[in-house]
Design a protein around this motif. Structure first.
Motif, short mmCIF file in Angstrom:
data_model
loop_
_atom_site.label_atom_id
_atom_site.label_comp_id
_atom_site.label_asym_id
_atom_site.label_seq_id
_atom_site.Cartn_x
_atom_site.Cartn_y
_atom_site.Cartn_z
N ARG A 54 100.80 28.88 87.89
CA ARG A 54 99.39 29.25 88.07
C ARG A 54 99.01 30.39 87.14
N SER A 83 107.68 30.11 90.21
CA SER A 83 106.56 30.02 91.14
C SER A 83 106.87 30.86 92.37
N GLN A 84 105.82 31.31 93.03
CA GLN A 84 106.01 32.04 94.28
C GLN A 84 106.24 31.10 95.44
N TYR A 85 105.88 29.83 95.26
CA TYR A 85 105.93 28.88 96.36
C TYR A 85 106.61 27.59 95.92
N VAL A 86 107.05 26.82 96.92
CA VAL A 86 107.58 25.49 96.64
C VAL A 86 106.40 24.54 96.58
N GLU A 87 105.99 24.18 95.40
CA GLU A 87 104.84 23.31 95.20
C GLU A 87 105.38 21.94 94.80
N GLN A 88 105.49 21.04 95.79
CA GLN A 88 106.20 19.80 95.59
C GLN A 88 105.54 18.89 94.56
N LEU A 106 112.06 29.86 92.33
CA LEU A 106 111.12 30.75 92.99
C LEU A 106 111.26 32.15 92.41
N LYS A 107 110.17 32.88 92.36
CA LYS A 107 110.20 34.19 91.72
C LYS A 107 111.17 35.15 92.38
N ASP A 108 111.46 34.93 93.65
CA ASP A 108 112.45 35.76 94.33
C ASP A 108 113.80 35.69 93.63
N GLU A 133 115.83 26.15 97.71
CA GLU A 133 114.72 25.88 98.63
C GLU A 133 113.86 24.73 98.14
N ARG A 137 113.32 21.14 100.16
CA ARG A 137 112.01 20.56 100.48
C ARG A 137 111.91 19.13 99.95
#
Length: 213
Positions: A54, A83-88, A106-108, A133, A137
C-alpha cells in the motif's frame, strides 16, 4: 547486490536502507509512492525489489501493481513484499506470477534482522520466502483440499511454503531428510502436482494450486 526499496513511512524506509547497506546490499533508490517505484525499477533493474503493497497516492495496491508491471519489462524480477497485514488477494496475485523469486513477509518480521536478510537473499536468488502467518491463512482457507494430507504432511507443506530447505525442515520437525523427502513426495502426489527438482517452483505451484490458480 542492488535493491530498490519502496516504503512510504520515512522512518521505516530510512531504517531499512541503513540495515540493508550494513549487510552488503546497495539501495540504488528508495521511494515512497507507486509511480516512483515503477520508474525506479525500470531505470535500475535491481537484483531484488523490497516493496510495501500500500503506497500513495491511493494506499491500495500501488506497490504490488508497480512490481508486477515491472516484471513485464524485466522478466523474473525478484520481489519481496512487506505488509502489515495478511492480504490474501495480494498474496494470490503475487504467487500467480510464477516468474522469479517471490516473498511475502509481515513487517513484524523485519524486527528479526537475520531472518529478514536471509529471506531477502533467498528471494534475490530466485527462491521463496513466505511468512508463516501468511502460509497458515492460505492453507487454512483451502483446508478442504488438504483433507487427504496427514498432520505431518501438512507440517512439511507449511515449512516448504516458507521456503525452508529439506535440511531445515528436518531440523525443525526432528526427523531425517529422507523422511522429509518421503513426506514431500506424498504431498505432491496427493495434490496431483508433478515431481520437480526445483524446490522453489514446487513451492509456488503448491501455493498457487491452493489458491485456485
Amino acid at each position: 547486490m542492488d535493491v530498490v526499496l519502496a516504503e512510504d513511512h520515512s522512518l521505516l524506509r530510512d531504517g531499512l536502507t541503513r540495515m540493508l547497506e550494513a549487510h552488503d546490499f546497495h539501495v540504488v533508490e528508495a521511494v515512497d509512492n507507486g509511480p516512483a517505484l515503477a520508474a525506479a525499477l525500470l531505470k535500475h533493474r535491481p537484483d531484488v525489489a523490497v516493496v510495501d503493497i500500500r503506497l500513495p497516492p491511493t494506499f491500495t495496491d500501488e506497490g504490488l501493481r508497480a512490481a508486477i508491471e515491472a516484471r513485464r519489462h524485466i522478466p523474473a524480477l525478484p520481489i519481496l513484499v512487506l505488509s502489515q497485514y495478511v492480504e490474501q488477494l495480494y498474496a494470490r496475485e503475487l504467487l500467480g506470477d510464477r516468474r522469479g523469486g517471490v516473498g511475502y513477509l509481515l513487517k513484524d518480521r523485519v524486527s528479526n534482522v537475520a531472518e529478514f536478510i536471509e529471506a531477502l537473499r533467498r528471494v534475490a536468488a530466485g527462491g521463496t520466502a513466505m511468512d508463516p502467518e501468511v502460509v497458515a491463512r492460505l492453507l487454512g482457507k483451502q483446508q478442504n483440499r488438504l483433507d487427504a494430507l496427514t498432520p505431518r504432511e501438512l507440517e512439511v507443506l507449511a515449512l516448504m511454503a516458507e521456503g525452508r530447505t529439506n535440511a531445515a525442515i528436518a531440523a525443525s520437525l526432528f526427523i531425517t531428510e529422507k523422511a522429509v523427502g518421503k513426506h514431500s513426495a506424498n504431498v505432491f502426489r496427493k495434490l496431483g502436482l508433478g515431481q520437480s527438482e526445483d524446490d522453489n517452483r514446487r513451492v509456488l505451484a503448491v501455493l498457487a494450486y491452493l489458491e485456485g490458480n
